[in-house]
Design an enzyme around this catalytic site. Structure first.
Site, short mmCIF file in Angstrom:
data_model
loop_
_atom_site.label_atom_id
_atom_site.label_comp_id
_atom_site.label_asym_id
_atom_site.label_seq_id
_atom_site.Cartn_x
_atom_site.Cartn_y
_atom_site.Cartn_z
N TYR A 1 41.89 29.48 39.82
CA TYR A 1 42.52 28.73 40.91
C TYR A 1 41.86 29.00 42.25
O TYR A 1 42.23 28.40 43.24
CB TYR A 1 44.00 29.11 40.98
N GLU B 1 37.78 41.04 38.93
CA GLU B 1 39.15 40.96 39.44
C GLU B 1 39.71 42.35 39.72
O GLU B 1 40.53 42.52 40.60
CB GLU B 1 40.05 40.19 38.47
N GLN C 1 36.67 28.43 40.61
CA GLN C 1 36.60 26.99 40.35
C GLN C 1 35.20 26.46 40.67
O GLN C 1 34.83 25.39 40.22
CB GLN C 1 37.61 26.23 41.21
N GLU C 2 34.47 27.20 41.48
CA GLU C 2 33.14 26.77 41.92
C GLU C 2 32.10 27.15 40.87
O GLU C 2 31.89 28.34 40.60
CB GLU C 2 32.80 27.44 43.26
#
Length: 169
Positions: free
Chosen positions: A15, A83, A19-20
């Site tokens: 999200y 993350e 996304q890129e």
């Protein structure tokens, strides 16, 4: 290679910066098939001092994002590493934008749902315009770091994804 020779694949709802394709391509070392989807029951927040957003449960929330499909265990490990411990990977149900089909996928939820650094909303187009270049550079550095940590810690990598301090007006 037959499908029986491959490890189980993973589908991950993203999200934010993932996304890129330019960012995810560095992290996964390829660009997977990407499908548009919506996640209901969560809100997308900005994070004070960070270039990336987070999500946290919110009954009325809806997040537009993408599903990275067919990821290998190694690619999922790359996402887990970038993350870090601020996020928890969990299974959620999303709705495919094109077909309205419900599918279970994994996503990264902010571990501290009461974090005072979460605020407002996060805009992907604004991020692309203002921060994508820096984030692509950080992604390159992350992969270099992963391949050759050379005594450096993950905390050193994290400095690359912090927002620049505000400049006086």
């Amino acid at each position: 290679m037959t499908s029986s020779d491959q490890s189980p694949s993973h589908n991950v709802f993203v999200y934010g910066s993932f996304q890129e394709p330019a960012v995810v391509g560095f992290i996964l070392e390829c660009t997977p098939i990407i499908v548009s989807a919506q996640l209901h029951g969560y809100h997308l927040y900005r994070l004070k001092g960070r270039l990336h957003p987070c999500i946290s449960p919110c009954e009325s929330g809806v997040i537009n994002g993408k599903i990275l499909t067919g990821l290998t265990d190694a690619q999922l490990e790359n996402l887990d590493m970038i993350e870090g411990t601020d996020y928890v990977r969990k299974t959620v149900q999303v709705v495919l934008t094109d077909t309205c089909e419900n599918v279970n996928v994994e996503t990264y939820v902010w571990a501290n749902k009461d974090d005072p650094d979460m605020y407002g909303g996060w805009d992907f187009q604004e991020w692309k315009r203002l921060h994508m270049e820096k984030f692509v550079e950080a992604s390159k550095k992350f992969m270099e770091w992963k391949k050759n940590p050379d005594g450096r810690s993950r905390e050193e990598f994290e400095k690359f994804v912090l927002a620049d301090p505000p400049t006086p007006a």
